[in-house]
Design a protein around this motif. Structure first.
Motif, PDB file in Angstrom:
ATOM      1  N   TRP A 169      31.095  -0.753  -4.534  1.00 45.11           N
ATOM      2  CA  TRP A 169      30.130   0.340  -4.400  1.00 45.11           C
ATOM      3  C   TRP A 169      29.699   0.751  -5.802  1.00 45.11           C
ATOM      4  O   TRP A 169      30.319   0.348  -6.787  1.00 45.11           O
ATOM      5  N   SER A 171      27.591   4.000  -8.317  1.00 47.54           N
ATOM      6  CA  SER A 171      27.226   5.417  -8.393  1.00 47.54           C
ATOM      7  C   SER A 171      25.901   5.682  -7.689  1.00 47.54           C
ATOM      8  O   SER A 171      25.676   6.774  -7.164  1.00 47.54           O
ATOM      9  N   LEU A 174      26.170   6.783  -3.901  1.00 46.37           N
ATOM     10  CA  LEU A 174      26.802   8.040  -3.510  1.00 46.37           C
ATOM     11  C   LEU A 174      25.765   9.090  -3.147  1.00 46.37           C
ATOM     12  O   LEU A 174      24.738   9.228  -3.811  1.00 46.37           O
ATOM     13  N   ILE A 199      42.327   7.184  -5.965  1.00 47.91           N
ATOM     14  CA  ILE A 199      41.136   8.010  -5.847  1.00 47.91           C
ATOM     15  C   ILE A 199      40.501   8.170  -7.226  1.00 47.91           C
ATOM     16  O   ILE A 199      41.115   7.864  -8.251  1.00 47.91           O
ATOM     17  N   VAL A 214      34.182  16.152  -6.899  1.00 48.25           N
ATOM     18  CA  VAL A 214      34.443  15.567  -5.586  1.00 48.25           C
ATOM     19  C   VAL A 214      35.419  14.406  -5.751  1.00 48.25           C
ATOM     20  O   VAL A 214      35.295  13.608  -6.681  1.00 48.25           O
ATOM     21  N   TYR A 216      36.822  10.846  -4.422  1.00 54.02           N
ATOM     22  CA  TYR A 216      36.358   9.679  -3.676  1.00 54.02           C
ATOM     23  C   TYR A 216      37.462   8.625  -3.641  1.00 54.02           C
ATOM     24  O   TYR A 216      38.293   8.543  -4.554  1.00 54.02           O
ATOM     25  N   SER A 217      37.441   7.794  -2.621  1.00 53.15           N
ATOM     26  CA  SER A 217      38.300   6.619  -2.598  1.00 53.15           C
ATOM     27  C   SER A 217      37.803   5.630  -3.641  1.00 53.15           C
ATOM     28  O   SER A 217      36.618   5.273  -3.648  1.00 53.15           O
ATOM     29  N   GLY A 221      34.635   4.098  -2.042  1.00 54.31           N
ATOM     30  CA  GLY A 221      33.606   5.057  -2.381  1.00 54.31           C
ATOM     31  C   GLY A 221      33.472   6.166  -1.356  1.00 54.31           C
ATOM     32  O   GLY A 221      32.582   7.025  -1.465  1.00 54.31           O
ATOM     33  N   GLU A 222      34.361   6.206  -0.350  1.00 53.90           N
ATOM     34  CA  GLU A 222      34.319   7.248   0.674  1.00 53.90           C
ATOM     35  C   GLU A 222      34.581   8.622   0.053  1.00 53.90           C
ATOM     36  O   GLU A 222      35.505   8.792  -0.743  1.00 53.90           O
ATOM     37  N   GLU A 223      33.777   9.616   0.433  1.00 55.51           N
ATOM     38  CA  GLU A 223      33.980  10.979  -0.032  1.00 55.51           C
ATOM     39  C   GLU A 223      35.181  11.582   0.699  1.00 55.51           C
ATOM     40  O   GLU A 223      35.222  11.617   1.928  1.00 55.51           O
ATOM     41  N   GLN A 226      35.863  18.003  -1.701  1.00 54.38           N
ATOM     42  CA  GLN A 226      35.546  18.642  -2.967  1.00 54.38           C
ATOM     43  C   GLN A 226      36.793  19.244  -3.596  1.00 54.38           C
ATOM     44  O   GLN A 226      37.769  19.562  -2.908  1.00 54.38           O
TER      45      GLN A 226
END
Length: 343
Positions: A169, A171, A174, A199, A214, A216-217, A221-223, A226
């Motif tokens: 993934w 930037s 996102l 993370i 935030v 992320y993984s 890239g999973e959110e 926050q």
């Protein structure tokens, strides 16, 4: 156990080092637990450095060595990295030539010039499974963990699988999180220290507005959620469960603990007037909460025990804990059923 440093663990062992002295010329690294000293690796004392990783899914430790003279009169011309199985020190790959030590951001090795420079040299990224040098293209390697790396620049980066070289993934993929300024752009700052496990914490920043951090993984890239507030300590990572604990300072000055896990998101959140995490492992977080030692369940955040107790500096997955003692360079081991003694 008497070692000069011991605050990390890998697989079934704690990692410790013993510096030269008393007729010994080598720097020695040890793997030990409550049952025994499992292994010892001797290296040149001019090149101190280890990185805990996984090789083909198994816990491993990468140890640096060099060709410098042990009397300190000659320069270091070659530095190499070798991966050893954490449980028995079997050589898994290497030696691979690297420019210098890791700054703690995984398998990224950089020359460290004696003079301060505005632009430090780019690091060399190694693949966790093979030890091969990984080409990152434009930019530089920013962070690595167990075969996944973040590479590029602070504001434009991609996650890649170091074995295949495939981009996982970037930037640009996102989505701007809720509450962020419409003009906010994402940035990698490494705010929670050199290691955040699986993370990565990124900031969405528009310059004038308050940034939105935030989690992320790193792999997908999973959110995950926050992380409001300012970083108040380096991240604490439980490799056995993949749990990452972040400590932030809220606007009112309180300390907030948040536990994240890739694939699961935010596990729990707890707020205290004061909080200082000592270690994480064996299903628990050990911390000083409002001046009181506490043991916290890693899955739920429930406080399991509190009291006037010494906190461990490192814990194995089976619950065996390593404690500092009043004697310098001496640590005490305790197993879940009771004390295992010290040496």
């Amino acid at each position: 156990m008497s070692v000069d440093s011991a605050q990390a663990e890998a697989g079934t062992v704690f990692l410790g080092s013993v510096f030269p002295g008393n007729g010994r010329a080598d720097l020695s690294f040890y793997g030990f637990n409550a049952a025994k000293t499992a292994w010892r690796v001797d290296t040149n004392p001019s090149c101190v450095g280890t990185v805990v990783t996984e090789v083909n899914g198994e816990p491993a430790v990468v140890i640096l060595d060099s060709d410098a003279r042990t009397d300190g009169q000659g320069p270091v011309s070659v530095v190499v990295a070798t991966a050893f199985a954490a449980d028995d020190a079997e050589v898994l790959w290497g030696p691979t030539r690297v420019p210098g030590p890791s700054a703690g951001s995984g398998l990224i090795f950089t020359d460290t010039p004696k003079a301060l420079t505005a632009d430090p040299p780019p690091g060399v990224l190694l693949d966790a499974d093979t030890g091969a040098v990984v080409e990152v293209g434009t930019g530089t390697a920013l962070y690595e963990h167990h075969g996944t790396a973040l590479a590029g620049s602070e504001t434009s980066f991609s996650a890649l699988d170091t074995g295949s070289g495939n981009i996982l993934w970037s930037s640009a993929d996102l989505r701007r999180p809720a509450g962020a300024d419409p003009e906010a752009a994402v940035r990698f700052t490494g705010a929670y220290g050199p290691s955040t496990g699986g993370i990565v914490v990124l900031e969405w920043d528009a310059g004038d507005a308050e940034p939105v951090p935030v989690a992320y993984s790193l792999r997908s890239g999973e959110e995950l959620g926050q992380v409001p507030g300012e970083p108040a300590a380096a991240a604490a990572v439980d490799e056995a469960t993949g749990t990452v604990l972040l400590t932030s300072e809220a606007r009112n000055g309180s300390r907030v603990l948040r536990a994240f896990r890739p694939g699961a998101g935010l596990l729990w959140r707890k707020s205290f007037d004061e909080a200082r995490v000592s270690s994480i492992g064996g299903g628990a977080v050990f911390a000083l909460l409002n001046g009181v030692a506490a043991r916290i369940d890693v899955e739920s955040g429930a406080i399991l025990d509190t009291g006037d107790a010494r906190l461990p500096v490192s814990v194995l997955p089976n619950g065996t804990a390593l404690f500092p003692t009043r004697k310098q360079s001496t640590f005490a081991l305790a197993v879940p059923d009771g004390p295992a003694g010290n040496g």
